[in-house]
Design a protein around this motif. Sequence first.
Motif, PDB file in Angstrom:
ATOM      1  N   PRO A 337      44.031 -13.734 -25.889  1.00 61.66           N
ATOM      2  CA  PRO A 337      44.001 -13.012 -24.616  1.00 61.66           C
ATOM      3  C   PRO A 337      45.323 -13.103 -23.863  1.00 61.66           C
ATOM      4  O   PRO A 337      45.915 -14.177 -23.749  1.00 61.66           O
ATOM      5  N   ARG A 338      45.789 -11.957 -23.390  1.00 60.88           N
ATOM      6  CA  ARG A 338      46.963 -11.850 -22.530  1.00 60.88           C
ATOM      7  C   ARG A 338      48.203 -12.514 -23.136  1.00 60.88           C
ATOM      8  O   ARG A 338      49.061 -13.028 -22.428  1.00 60.88           O
ATOM      9  N   SER A 339      48.309 -12.482 -24.464  1.00 60.13           N
ATOM     10  CA  SER A 339      49.411 -13.176 -25.137  1.00 60.13           C
ATOM     11  C   SER A 339      50.027 -12.324 -26.236  1.00 60.13           C
ATOM     12  O   SER A 339      49.360 -11.474 -26.834  1.00 60.13           O
ATOM     13  N   LEU A 340      51.297 -12.594 -26.514  1.00 61.44           N
ATOM     14  CA  LEU A 340      52.017 -11.987 -27.623  1.00 61.44           C
ATOM     15  C   LEU A 340      52.905 -13.060 -28.244  1.00 61.44           C
ATOM     16  O   LEU A 340      53.185 -14.085 -27.627  1.00 61.44           O
ATOM     17  N   ARG A 341      53.373 -12.799 -29.467  1.00 59.89           N
ATOM     18  CA  ARG A 341      54.237 -13.747 -30.160  1.00 59.89           C
ATOM     19  C   ARG A 341      55.474 -13.033 -30.672  1.00 59.89           C
ATOM     20  O   ARG A 341      55.388 -11.902 -31.177  1.00 59.89           O
ATOM     21  N   VAL A 342      56.618 -13.689 -30.558  1.00 63.52           N
ATOM     22  CA  VAL A 342      57.875 -13.095 -31.000  1.00 63.52           C
ATOM     23  C   VAL A 342      58.650 -14.117 -31.822  1.00 63.52           C
ATOM     24  O   VAL A 342      58.706 -15.295 -31.487  1.00 63.52           O
ATOM     25  N   THR A 343      59.250 -13.654 -32.909  1.00 59.88           N
ATOM     26  CA  THR A 343      60.095 -14.494 -33.743  1.00 59.88           C
ATOM     27  C   THR A 343      61.494 -14.572 -33.147  1.00 59.88           C
ATOM     28  O   THR A 343      62.008 -13.588 -32.612  1.00 59.88           O
ATOM     29  N   ALA A 344      62.115 -15.727 -33.245  1.00 63.97           N
ATOM     30  CA  ALA A 344      63.509 -15.874 -32.822  1.00 63.97           C
ATOM     31  C   ALA A 344      64.415 -15.310 -33.903  1.00 63.97           C
ATOM     32  O   ALA A 344      64.428 -15.802 -35.034  1.00 63.97           O
ATOM     33  N   GLY A 345      65.148 -14.266 -33.568  1.00 67.49           N
ATOM     34  CA  GLY A 345      66.028 -13.635 -34.535  1.00 67.49           C
ATOM     35  C   GLY A 345      67.481 -14.015 -34.313  1.00 67.49           C
ATOM     36  O   GLY A 345      67.790 -15.074 -33.756  1.00 67.49           O
ATOM     37  N   THR A 346      68.371 -13.163 -34.741  1.00 68.60           N
ATOM     38  CA  THR A 346      69.782 -13.356 -34.457  1.00 68.60           C
ATOM     39  C   THR A 346      70.015 -13.162 -32.960  1.00 68.60           C
ATOM     40  O   THR A 346      69.125 -12.711 -32.225  1.00 68.60           O
ATOM     41  N   GLU A 347      71.208 -13.461 -32.495  1.00 76.44           N
ATOM     42  CA  GLU A 347      71.513 -13.276 -31.078  1.00 76.44           C
ATOM     43  C   GLU A 347      71.323 -11.816 -30.675  1.00 76.44           C
ATOM     44  O   GLU A 347      70.775 -11.525 -29.601  1.00 76.44           O
ATOM     45  N   GLU A 348      71.749 -10.900 -31.543  1.00 76.82           N
ATOM     46  CA  GLU A 348      71.626  -9.472 -31.232  1.00 76.82           C
ATOM     47  C   GLU A 348      70.165  -9.038 -31.191  1.00 76.82           C
ATOM     48  O   GLU A 348      69.756  -8.284 -30.294  1.00 76.82           O
ATOM     49  N   GLU A 349      69.370  -9.515 -32.145  1.00 78.55           N
ATOM     50  CA  GLU A 349      67.955  -9.151 -32.172  1.00 78.55           C
ATOM     51  C   GLU A 349      67.217  -9.736 -30.975  1.00 78.55           C
ATOM     52  O   GLU A 349      66.372  -9.065 -30.358  1.00 78.55           O
ATOM     53  N   THR A 350      67.528 -10.978 -30.652  1.00 78.43           N
ATOM     54  CA  THR A 350      66.904 -11.616 -29.498  1.00 78.43           C
ATOM     55  C   THR A 350      67.245 -10.864 -28.219  1.00 78.43           C
ATOM     56  O   THR A 350      66.373 -10.632 -27.365  1.00 78.43           O
ATOM     57  N   SER A 351      68.496 -10.476 -28.081  1.00 80.41           N
ATOM     58  CA  SER A 351      68.914  -9.713 -26.901  1.00 80.41           C
ATOM     59  C   SER A 351      68.181  -8.387 -26.820  1.00 80.41           C
ATOM     60  O   SER A 351      67.758  -7.960 -25.728  1.00 80.41           O
ATOM     61  N   ALA A 352      68.010  -7.736 -27.968  1.00 81.97           N
ATOM     62  CA  ALA A 352      67.315  -6.448 -27.985  1.00 81.97           C
ATOM     63  C   ALA A 352      65.884  -6.612 -27.493  1.00 81.97           C
ATOM     64  O   ALA A 352      65.374  -5.791 -26.715  1.00 81.97           O
ATOM     65  N   PHE A 353      65.212  -7.671 -27.933  1.00 78.24           N
ATOM     66  CA  PHE A 353      63.845  -7.922 -27.483  1.00 78.24           C
ATOM     67  C   PHE A 353      63.797  -8.217 -25.989  1.00 78.24           C
ATOM     68  O   PHE A 353      62.995  -7.633 -25.248  1.00 78.24           O
ATOM     69  N   LEU A 354      64.635  -9.123 -25.543  1.00 78.63           N
ATOM     70  CA  LEU A 354      64.604  -9.518 -24.133  1.00 78.63           C
ATOM     71  C   LEU A 354      64.973  -8.360 -23.219  1.00 78.63           C
ATOM     72  O   LEU A 354      64.372  -8.169 -22.150  1.00 78.63           O
ATOM     73  N   ASP A 355      65.940  -7.548 -23.630  1.00 78.78           N
ATOM     74  CA  ASP A 355      66.330  -6.379 -22.826  1.00 78.78           C
ATOM     75  C   ASP A 355      65.196  -5.364 -22.760  1.00 78.78           C
ATOM     76  O   ASP A 355      64.925  -4.781 -21.697  1.00 78.78           O
ATOM     77  N   ALA A 356      64.541  -5.162 -23.901  1.00 82.18           N
ATOM     78  CA  ALA A 356      63.437  -4.199 -23.934  1.00 82.18           C
ATOM     79  C   ALA A 356      62.283  -4.675 -23.062  1.00 82.18           C
ATOM     80  O   ALA A 356      61.683  -3.890 -22.318  1.00 82.18           O
ATOM     81  N   LEU A 357      61.961  -5.967 -23.136  1.00 84.20           N
ATOM     82  CA  LEU A 357      60.867  -6.491 -22.325  1.00 84.20           C
ATOM     83  C   LEU A 357      61.215  -6.422 -20.831  1.00 84.20           C
ATOM     84  O   LEU A 357      60.358  -6.055 -20.010  1.00 84.20           O
ATOM     85  N   ALA A 358      62.458  -6.736 -20.502  1.00 87.30           N
ATOM     86  CA  ALA A 358      62.887  -6.666 -19.113  1.00 87.30           C
ATOM     87  C   ALA A 358      62.832  -5.242 -18.588  1.00 87.30           C
ATOM     88  O   ALA A 358      62.494  -5.003 -17.413  1.00 87.30           O
ATOM     89  N   SER A 359      63.128  -4.283 -19.454  1.00 87.66           N
ATOM     90  CA  SER A 359      63.065  -2.879 -19.025  1.00 87.66           C
ATOM     91  C   SER A 359      61.642  -2.453 -18.705  1.00 87.66           C
ATOM     92  O   SER A 359      61.411  -1.611 -17.837  1.00 87.66           O
ATOM     93  N   LEU A 360      60.663  -3.045 -19.418  1.00 85.20           N
ATOM     94  CA  LEU A 360      59.271  -2.727 -19.128  1.00 85.20           C
ATOM     95  C   LEU A 360      58.891  -3.260 -17.747  1.00 85.20           C
ATOM     96  O   LEU A 360      58.195  -2.594 -16.980  1.00 85.20           O
ATOM     97  N   ASP A 361      59.338  -4.467 -17.443  1.00 84.54           N
ATOM     98  CA  ASP A 361      59.037  -5.061 -16.139  1.00 84.54           C
ATOM     99  C   ASP A 361      59.665  -4.272 -15.016  1.00 84.54           C
ATOM    100  O   ASP A 361      59.035  -4.051 -13.981  1.00 84.54           O
ATOM    101  N   SER A 362      60.909  -3.840 -15.217  1.00 83.55           N
ATOM    102  CA  SER A 362      61.585  -3.093 -14.162  1.00 83.55           C
ATOM    103  C   SER A 362      60.960  -1.710 -13.980  1.00 83.55           C
ATOM    104  O   SER A 362      60.904  -1.185 -12.867  1.00 83.55           O
ATOM    105  N   ALA A 363      60.460  -1.151 -15.104  1.00 88.23           N
ATOM    106  CA  ALA A 363      59.824   0.179 -15.009  1.00 88.23           C
ATOM    107  C   ALA A 363      58.501   0.121 -14.274  1.00 88.23           C
ATOM    108  O   ALA A 363      58.078   1.089 -13.644  1.00 88.23           O
ATOM    109  N   SER A 364      57.838  -1.055 -14.353  1.00 96.04           N
ATOM    110  CA  SER A 364      56.550  -1.178 -13.691  1.00 96.04           C
ATOM    111  C   SER A 364      56.708  -1.574 -12.225  1.00 96.04           C
ATOM    112  O   SER A 364      55.777  -1.517 -11.447  1.00 96.04           O
TER     113      SER A 364
END
Length: 364
Positions: A337-364
């Motif tokens: 419930p209310r949870s997701l899981r993410v793998t730690a990738g390369t620095e670029e992949e990690t940044s892509a995930f964090l940026d995408a998630l942050a964009s969802l928060d800012s859009a809401s």
Amino acid sequence: MGGVRPRLEDLPIRDDLRGMTPYGAPQAPLPVALNVNENTHPVPKDVADDILDAVAIALRDVNRYPDREFTLLREGFADYLGHGLSADQIWAGNGSNEVLQHLLQAFAGPGRTVFGFAPTYSMYPLLTRSTGGTWVAGERGVDFTLTAESAAAQVAAARPDVVMLCAPNNPTGTPLPIDVIEAVYAASEGIVIVDEAYFEFAPAGERSALTLLPGRERMVVSRTMSKAFAFAGARVGYLAADPALIDALRLVRLPYHLSALTQAAASAALRHAPTMLAAVADIVGQRDRISATLAALGYRPYESWSNFVLFSGVEDPAATWQALYERGVLIRDIGLPRSLRVTAGTEEETSAFLDALASLDSAS
């Protein structure tokens, strides 16, 4: 010969398999795939070249059956693990899932029970049922933790034939203290399997369950090359246990179950263990970066000694997963419930995930 195509439920499948769902995670050709806990760092070129040379040599005799006892590979694993282990205490298979399957074929099966603390690796109940056993789920405490007292009491009450301990736990990343493993073994009359698939990502200096093996003939410690060794595509898992327990696994393995090519590739990779494991520190750094950023974004990341992070505070996991998917980022909805899981990738992949998630928060 035409007509309606038969369905699975129309076939005379075993009754205990009816209604089961096969293991699997979404596979999609997205730019950033962080959903199945792979090591996203590629094998270094010099190591890959040596592995290719080893496989090429093995190909010269591929008309012959491979070494049934995979002697050189077992010696390599014993040397890598240390702790005074010898080759006769090592077993290996096509991925850690086959190794676990061998264990359940030998020690579980019809009329027997396998016990684990939920939530845990989803393959445990599937392997249990596919080998004819009964899965029994115990309970975890706050933040998915286990105490020695609670774990031992639950095992003693259930009296299972096999106990599965995931250390650290998948899908939560939760550490499993050594005293819990000791208490569970003392409370159990059956086989205790400690699955250390992610142990290389634990803090330096932490004790492995390998240190508990002497004098505990019912204990098994399993590992994999899929995670820290970046060898998921090669499918190589292994375990350490008492030689008598290893003998039991010979009763259930298929003949020549490890190909000569697999043995050659894995042995070559083990010769380069320090190089293969060099990316672990970077992965741990990205994991901790993910946790810190998730907390700053208002989510709740759980403590992780693995190469992934489980986080809660997600209002609509399915919608968040889909929104990230549409932004080219694939993570995992594991059904908590209310949870997701993410793998730690390369620095670029990690940044892509964090940026995408942050964009969802800012859009809401």
